[in-house]
Motif scaffolding. Structure first.
Motif, PDB file in Angstrom:
ATOM      1  N   TYR A   8      -7.000   4.626  -6.641  1.00  0.00           N
ATOM      2  CA  TYR A   8      -7.500   3.398  -6.013  1.00  0.00           C
ATOM      3  C   TYR A   8      -6.426   2.316  -5.936  1.00  0.00           C
ATOM      4  O   TYR A   8      -6.402   1.536  -4.985  1.00  0.00           O
ATOM      5  N   GLU A  48      -1.881   0.301  -0.122  1.00  0.00           N
ATOM      6  CA  GLU A  48      -1.795   0.670   1.295  1.00  0.00           C
ATOM      7  C   GLU A  48      -2.621  -0.278   2.160  1.00  0.00           C
ATOM      8  O   GLU A  48      -2.187  -0.708   3.222  1.00  0.00           O
ATOM      9  N   ARG A 104      -4.470   3.240  -2.890  1.00  0.00           N
ATOM     10  CA  ARG A 104      -5.226   2.907  -1.678  1.00  0.00           C
ATOM     11  C   ARG A 104      -5.243   1.402  -1.430  1.00  0.00           C
ATOM     12  O   ARG A 104      -5.144   0.961  -0.286  1.00  0.00           O
TER      13      ARG A 104
END
Length: 186
Positions: free
Chosen positions: A10, A16, A13
């Motif tokens: 996570y 990103e 992510r």
């Protein structure tokens, strides 16, 4: 405690999503970022905060620790409307199921556990409407009502599907004079 591998996933992510590296191990994120990160509606995140299932670190801006969001499992919760889609009923039908004790509401905004809704959906597949039960038994709906009242059939507490399908097998077997083991009837 949050699984380290899940936390790394996570964090990657989130980095990103933000387009820049994270500077702290457990960053504060917004409710909108949490919703995007888990692929859930922002209203669910806000509802879980209001219900007390997700601790907000800043009340004015509703900032959340990434570890709290991961631990809460946002994807394990669903709204009344989402539960209605899974169960094939409207919001009112879901609220009736909550009132009847078939589902448990966790907070004022009624967030429901996905697992509870999935279990109920599987159970409801074996439950019948009054007319379907009457057809299988070869009687009219009024007689099915009488069977529910006198205890020959047990009410499921679901207004839309009040009859357990497995009980019909035992009733039909009893009419034909055959004994059917309880496991075979289900």
């Amino acid at each position: 405690m949050v699984d380290a591998g899940l936390a790394r996933e996570y964090r990657a992510r989130l980095a990103e999503l933000l387009g820049e590296p994270l500077m702290v191990d457990d960053p504060l994120i917004t409710t909108a970022q949490a919703a995007v990160l888990f692929g859930v509606p922002p209203l669910r995140v806000a509802g879980l905060i209001r219900a007390g299932h997700l601790p907000a670190r800043s009340r004015s801006h509703r900032r959340l620790l990434l570890s709290d969001v991961i631990q809460s499992g946002l994807d394990r919760w669903m709204s009344v409307t989402e539960a209605g889609v899974v169960l094939g009923v409207g919001d009112t039908g879901v609220r009736r199921m909550i009132t009847a004790g078939l589902l448990t509401a966790h907070g004022k905004t009624l967030p429901l556990r996905r697992d509870d809704v999935d279990v109920l959906a599987r159970l409801r597949m074996g439950w019948l409407t009054l007319s379907a039960a009457a057809t299988k038994l070869g009687v009219d709906v009024i007689e099915v009502h009488q069977m529910l009242r006198n205890g020959a059939l047990t009410h499921t507490c679901d207004v839309a599907r009040p009859v357990y399908g497995y009980e019909l097998s035992r009733l039909l077997a009893g009419r034909s004079g055959r004994l059917v083991p309880a496991a075979a009837a289900e």
